[in-house]
Design an enzyme around this catalytic site. Sequence first.
Site, PDB file in Angstrom:
ATOM      1  N   SER A  34       0.855  -1.186   0.000  1.00 63.60           N
ATOM      2  CA  SER A  34       0.000   0.000   0.000  1.00 63.60           C
ATOM      3  C   SER A  34       0.888   1.231   0.000  1.00 63.60           C
ATOM      4  CB  SER A  34      -0.871  -0.024   1.260  1.00 63.60           C
ATOM      5  OG  SER A  34      -1.524   1.207   1.435  1.00 63.60           O
ATOM      6  N   ARG A  35       0.288   2.375  -0.333  1.00 60.49           N
ATOM      7  CA  ARG A  35       1.049   3.624  -0.227  1.00 60.49           C
ATOM      8  C   ARG A  35       1.259   3.977   1.241  1.00 60.49           C
ATOM      9  NH1 ARG A  35      -3.007   7.331  -3.119  1.00 60.49           N
ATOM     10  NH2 ARG A  35      -4.267   5.995  -1.784  1.00 60.49           N
ATOM     11  N   TYR A  56       4.670   0.455  -2.797  1.00 58.12           N
ATOM     12  CA  TYR A  56       4.549  -0.465  -3.934  1.00 58.12           C
ATOM     13  C   TYR A  56       5.942  -0.967  -4.356  1.00 58.12           C
ATOM     14  CZ  TYR A  56      -0.226   1.514  -4.411  1.00 58.12           C
ATOM     15  OH  TYR A  56      -1.521   1.926  -4.204  1.00 58.12           O
ATOM     16  N   HIS A  77      -2.769   2.205 -13.447  1.00 57.55           N
ATOM     17  CA  HIS A  77      -2.506   0.814 -13.845  1.00 57.55           C
ATOM     18  C   HIS A  77      -1.192   0.654 -14.630  1.00 57.55           C
ATOM     19  CE1 HIS A  77      -7.026  -0.585 -13.566  1.00 57.55           C
ATOM     20  NE2 HIS A  77      -6.536  -0.151 -12.423  1.00 57.55           N
ATOM     21  N   LYS A  95      -9.460  -4.241 -14.585  1.00 57.95           N
ATOM     22  CA  LYS A  95     -10.067  -3.587 -15.745  1.00 57.95           C
ATOM     23  C   LYS A  95     -10.406  -2.148 -15.389  1.00 57.95           C
ATOM     24  CE  LYS A  95     -13.735  -2.847 -14.611  1.00 57.95           C
ATOM     25  NZ  LYS A  95     -14.350  -2.103 -13.465  1.00 57.95           N
ATOM     26  N   ARG A 163     -13.670   8.019  -6.982  1.00 54.61           N
ATOM     27  CA  ARG A 163     -12.958   7.711  -8.239  1.00 54.61           C
ATOM     28  C   ARG A 163     -13.907   7.461  -9.412  1.00 54.61           C
ATOM     29  NH1 ARG A 163     -13.254   2.992 -10.373  1.00 54.61           N
ATOM     30  NH2 ARG A 163     -13.997   1.301  -9.064  1.00 54.61           N
TER      31      ARG A 163
END
Length: 327
Positions: A34-35, A56, A77, A95, A163
Amino acid sequence: MSDIGWGILGTGGIAHTFAKDLIDDGHIVAAVGSRSQGSADAFADEFGIPVAHGSYDDLVADDDVDVVYIATPHPAHADNAELALNAGKHVLIEKPFTLNAAEAQRVVDLAGDRDLVVMEAMWTRFLPHVERIRDLVNRGILGEVREFAADHMQLLSSDPGHRINALELGGGALLDLGIYPVSFASMLFGTPEQVEASARFGATGADAATAAVFRYGDAALAAVRCALDLRGTNTATITGTRARIEIDSVWYAPTNFRVVAHEGHLMEEYKSRVFGRGMQFQAREIERLIEEGLTASDIMPPEESVSIMRTLDDIRARIGLVYPQER
Ligand SMILES: NC(=O)c1ccc[n+]([C@@H]2O[C@H](COP(=O)([O-])OP(=O)(O)OC[C@H]3O[C@@H](n4cnc5c(N)ncnc54)[C@H](OP(=O)(O)O)[C@@H]3O)[C@@H](O)[C@H]2O)c1
């Protein structure tokens, strides 16, 4: 069982769903990244994952991770996939594969250079009912398939910062929801020769709803609709010259379908028997590819993901949707 180790990159909504299906299906989740260390720790505690990385970079450097599942917003992505591929890891990318076709091609080229598996997490394709539908279509049970129609409409958050609405996070119905029928049409008919599309927009400038029609010469048509502020039927129909398949709601998740002859009689009634959300089937496919030394799935080939992104680019050009990263 396989000894392939999964690394989960990102700790949001779909990462939770996927981790649960992976673990319930007996796969090894070696680490989460995770960040923030706090989110990684909380995710690892929830699922009993042995290692939690606070970046990451650290996740992709983990020797126990063979394949990285990328579960970040669409505009991240490509960068996240490149990070993992450059660290020598196979990747399964949520996706839509990327934000646009140029990014998609970059990722596929890098995976090819590195001889690593890259696959879009279009989980629908790997579901047993879709596998059965492919088999029926390929055996010509419907005759010549001439039409596909489907909707994907959900009532999602209206928060402009979410988002799904925020342009800088790739917001809009098309890339999030419309991709399902667009991808299914691609599976049936390939790349459309002609694309028509129209949309209505929400307050942030992201598409709240998009409708598109694809033409494949004189062989077939597909009609796809998506919306993020309406609850639709979420059903699909595949029609051939002899019979049609009616897929029940929710057509892109584990569900039932019927094959109905044009004369009206029922040719097959398929009942779904899948546990969980059904995301484990795509994981099995990646592990099969790795174990057999293959790099591309013939069910969801990387080049087809690029082509699907091209179709989505084409629709976006027609409705006038440009993301800030593309300006
Ligand atoms: N297959 C499916 O059924 C399905 C369903 C929903 C979504 N998705 C796809 O999965 C992806 C993620 O969707 P989601 O609903 O899980 O999103 P989400 O709940 O917002 O989670 C996204 C995660 O990405 C990480 N992240 C990295 N950069 C970020 C940024 N700039 N802003 C916000 N988060 C960032 C965060 O994890 P850390 O803070 O831990 O780094 C965050 O928790 C999307 O591409 C979406 O299309 C697929």
